[in-house]
Design a protein around this motif. Structure first.
Motif, mmCIF file in Angstrom:
data_model
loop_
_atom_site.group_PDB
_atom_site.id
_atom_site.type_symbol
_atom_site.label_atom_id
_atom_site.label_comp_id
_atom_site.label_asym_id
_atom_site.label_seq_id
_atom_site.Cartn_x
_atom_site.Cartn_y
_atom_site.Cartn_z
ATOM 1 N N CYS A 1 5.625 1.263 -5.062
ATOM 2 C CA CYS A 1 4.274 1.535 -4.574
ATOM 3 C C CYS A 1 3.994 0.519 -3.462
ATOM 4 N N SER B 1 4.462 -2.961 -5.021
ATOM 5 C CA SER B 1 4.627 -3.154 -6.452
ATOM 6 C C SER B 1 5.784 -2.269 -6.906
ATOM 7 N N TRP C 1 -1.293 0.622 -12.481
ATOM 8 C CA TRP C 1 -0.305 1.661 -12.758
ATOM 9 C C TRP C 1 -0.805 2.534 -13.897
ATOM 10 N N CYS D 1 0.194 4.910 -8.935
ATOM 11 C CA CYS D 1 -0.358 3.586 -8.699
ATOM 12 C C CYS D 1 -1.654 3.734 -7.912
ATOM 13 N N GLN E 1 3.796 5.980 -2.465
ATOM 14 C CA GLN E 1 4.726 5.857 -3.571
ATOM 15 C C GLN E 1 6.043 6.541 -3.248
ATOM 16 N N ALA F 1 6.111 -4.063 -14.634
ATOM 17 C CA ALA F 1 5.493 -3.937 -13.318
ATOM 18 C C ALA F 1 5.478 -5.296 -12.638
#
Lengths: 111, 115
Positions: free
Chosen positions: A23, A71, A35, A88, A6, A64
């Motif tokens: 992420c 992501s 998440w 995440c 992250q 998201a």
């Protein structure tokens, strides 16, 4: 080896200043990406699940998105109450029930 | 109507002692988990039970022993506590859909301090 990274580690925003958290993941096969939000002294609180590339989910100021490698959690016009650590986690197709978490992004939103 | 609850919330104890943490969920889920969150806030899975059967057992010292008396409860017993066991321990639960587990819901955590 499966990895979840992250970035950034920490993010300081002015109220109303939109931003995105990342992420990125390297896994054998993705079953789902999750998440969570964690406030100090509390357990992670579920926000979203994403299952396939191109999928998007929204809740209030949070959105998201998911690609095949990463992501993003977009925070639009954040408020001080959005201050938290955002985590995440990925679940792979060959690890029954096992979540692998990233280290989190600590977000501070100042008035 | 707490979904996943843990007791105690705080636990302070001496090295060498044995202690237990209890977890209960009223969500009707059939899979439960124990996680350890260290000082760097990194969450790492320790164990998972599905319908009282152990399905995940990560590389955890055998001083840690989970016990699931029924699918709504998962307890964690720790023998001979060490300084490095100090952390926050989270319980979680998830439903099992189509043979796979899904979203995990977490308890409030138990902060264990070993002196």
């Amino acid at each position: 080896e499966d990895q979840v990274t992250q970035s950034p580690e920490a993010l300081r925003l002015q109220e109303g200043e939109s931003s995105s958290l990342n992420c990125s993941y390297t896994v054998s096969g993705l079953r789902g990406l999750f998440w969570y939000r964690q406030d100090p002294g509390k357990g992670p609180e579920f926000l979203f699940t994403l299952y396939s590339a191109g999928e998007e989910k929204e809740k209030e100021r949070l959105k998201a998105t998911l690609t095949k490698k990463e992501s993003f959690l977009h925070i639009t016009a954040p408020k001080p109450e959005d201050s938290a650590t955002y985590l995440c986690a990925v679940q792979t197709t060959d690890s029954w029930g096992k979540f692998q978490f990233g280290a989190g992004t600590q977000v501070v939103v100042t008035p | 109507d707490t979904a996943v609850s843990q007791t105690p919330k705080y636990l302070v104890t001496q090295m060498g002692n044995d202690k237990s943490i209890k977890c209960e969920q009223n969500l009707g889920h059939d899979t439960m988990y124990w996680y350890k969150q260290d000082s760097k806030k990194f969450l790492k899975i320790m164990f998972s039970y599905n319908n009282k059967e152990l399905i995940i057992n990560e590389t955890v010292p055998n001083r840690f022993s989970p016990k699931s008396p029924d699918k709504a409860h998962l307890n964690l017993h720790i023998n001979s506590l060490e300084l490095g066991d100090s952390a926050v321990y989270f319980c979680a639960s998830s439903p099992t859909t189509s043979g796979n587990t899904d979203t995990q819901y977490f308890g409030p955590g138990t902060r264990l301090t070993v002196l």
